[in-house]
Design a protein around this motif. Structure first.
Motif, PDB file in Angstrom:
ATOM      1  N   THR A   1       0.846  -1.191   0.000  1.00  0.00           N
ATOM      2  CA  THR A   1       0.000   0.000   0.000  1.00  0.00           C
ATOM      3  C   THR A   1       0.881   1.241   0.000  1.00  0.00           C
TER       4      THR A   1
ATOM      5  N   ASP B   1      -5.601  10.581  -4.795  1.00  0.00           N
ATOM      6  CA  ASP B   1      -6.395  10.300  -3.596  1.00  0.00           C
ATOM      7  C   ASP B   1      -5.583  10.389  -2.303  1.00  0.00           C
TER       8      ASP B   1
ATOM      9  N   GLU C   1      -2.810  -8.519   6.060  1.00  0.00           N
ATOM     10  CA  GLU C   1      -3.580  -7.317   5.751  1.00  0.00           C
ATOM     11  C   GLU C   1      -3.793  -6.466   7.010  1.00  0.00           C
ATOM     12  N   ARG C   2      -4.113  -7.102   8.121  1.00  0.00           N
ATOM     13  CA  ARG C   2      -4.342  -6.392   9.378  1.00  0.00           C
ATOM     14  C   ARG C   2      -3.069  -5.664   9.819  1.00  0.00           C
TER      15      ARG C   2
ATOM     16  N   ARG D   1      -2.500  -2.562   7.544  1.00  0.00           N
ATOM     17  CA  ARG D   1      -3.479  -1.498   7.821  1.00  0.00           C
ATOM     18  C   ARG D   1      -3.157  -0.774   9.136  1.00  0.00           C
TER      19      ARG D   1
ATOM     20  N   SER E   1      -1.852   3.215   9.905  1.00  0.00           N
ATOM     21  CA  SER E   1      -2.530   4.115  10.827  1.00  0.00           C
ATOM     22  C   SER E   1      -1.553   4.715  11.831  1.00  0.00           C
TER      23      SER E   1
ATOM     24  N   GLU F   1      -6.479   7.403  11.322  1.00  0.00           N
ATOM     25  CA  GLU F   1      -7.206   6.327  10.643  1.00  0.00           C
ATOM     26  C   GLU F   1      -7.640   6.832   9.268  1.00  0.00           C
ATOM     27  N   ARG F   2      -7.580   5.965   8.287  1.00  0.00           N
ATOM     28  CA  ARG F   2      -8.109   6.277   6.958  1.00  0.00           C
ATOM     29  C   ARG F   2      -8.365   4.967   6.234  1.00  0.00           C
ATOM     30  N   ASP F   3      -9.145   5.030   5.174  1.00  0.00           N
ATOM     31  CA  ASP F   3      -9.314   3.848   4.339  1.00  0.00           C
ATOM     32  C   ASP F   3      -7.981   3.561   3.663  1.00  0.00           C
ATOM     33  N   VAL F   4      -7.532   2.343   3.781  1.00  0.00           N
ATOM     34  CA  VAL F   4      -6.256   1.947   3.194  1.00  0.00           C
ATOM     35  C   VAL F   4      -6.542   0.957   2.077  1.00  0.00           C
ATOM     36  N   ARG F   5      -6.106   1.306   0.879  1.00  0.00           N
ATOM     37  CA  ARG F   5      -6.266   0.397  -0.258  1.00  0.00           C
ATOM     38  C   ARG F   5      -5.065  -0.539  -0.288  1.00  0.00           C
TER      39      ARG F   5
END
Length: 180
Positions: free
Chosen positions: A8, A101, A152-153, A156, A160, A166-170
């Motif tokens: 990411t 973005d 993935e966890r 992410r 952060s 916090e934000r949406d992580v692609r």
């Protein structure tokens, strides 16, 4: 050999991402199944060793890992030193330009990639004490399903903490396995 790659964009300087990721004991905060990480030798550079205590279901296991190479601020390589053939790396690559973005206050960024390579068939069944009527194969099948979720966890939660919000992580996830 199975491979899992999770990557990411992170909106911090590559040097900051590297210093954050080389601090292995911090990882226990990012995963549901990693109870504790203890440095057993070294200063975080090549040759440093860690004990990673995992707990899942009725099982606990301590993996022994070693940092095999570092190239600050772009790469941290590691391997598991007993019970399974596994190795991986963290790679940090500066972004030439920020994507559209990106957060509006971002000044620079990097691509962070976690790569894990492992041979599930190399796992030593004698290294885990199993409850009666539970086969090592059954446990291995369940654990393989958790590997992607946990990778993935970790990424992410690390993003952060690195960015301080916090934000949406692609995430880009690639697994070259038949078993995942």
């Amino acid at each position: 050999m199975d491979e899992l790659v999770v990557s990411t964009d992170v909106y911090v300087a590559p040097e900051e991402a590297y210093e954050f990721l080389v601090d292995f004991p911090r990882y226990e905060r990012y995963t549901e199944y990693l109870d504790r990480v203890s440095r057993t030798r070294g200063d975080g550079g090549p040759g440093s060793r860690y004990a990673l205590r995992f707990a899942w279901w009725k099982l606990t296991y301590t993996a022994r890992s070693e940092v095999t190479d570092v190239d600050p601020p772009t790469r941290i390589d590691w391997r598991i030193v007993k019970d399974i053939d596994a190795h991986g790396s963290w790679r940090i690559e500066p972004l030439e330009e920020l994507p559209s973005d990106a957060p509006t206050d971002a000044e620079e960024g990097c691509r962070v990639t976690l790569e894990i390579n492992f041979d599930a068939d190399s796992a030593d069944s004698s290294s885990v004490s199993l409850p009666p009527l539970v086969s090592f194969g059954w446990v291995l099948d369940r654990v393989k399903d958790l590997v992607t979720e946990e990778a993935e966890r970790v990424v992410r939660r690390a993003v952060s903490d690195l960015e301080g919000r916090e934000r949406d992580v692609r995430l880009d996830v690639r697994d070259d396995t038949e078993s995942l």
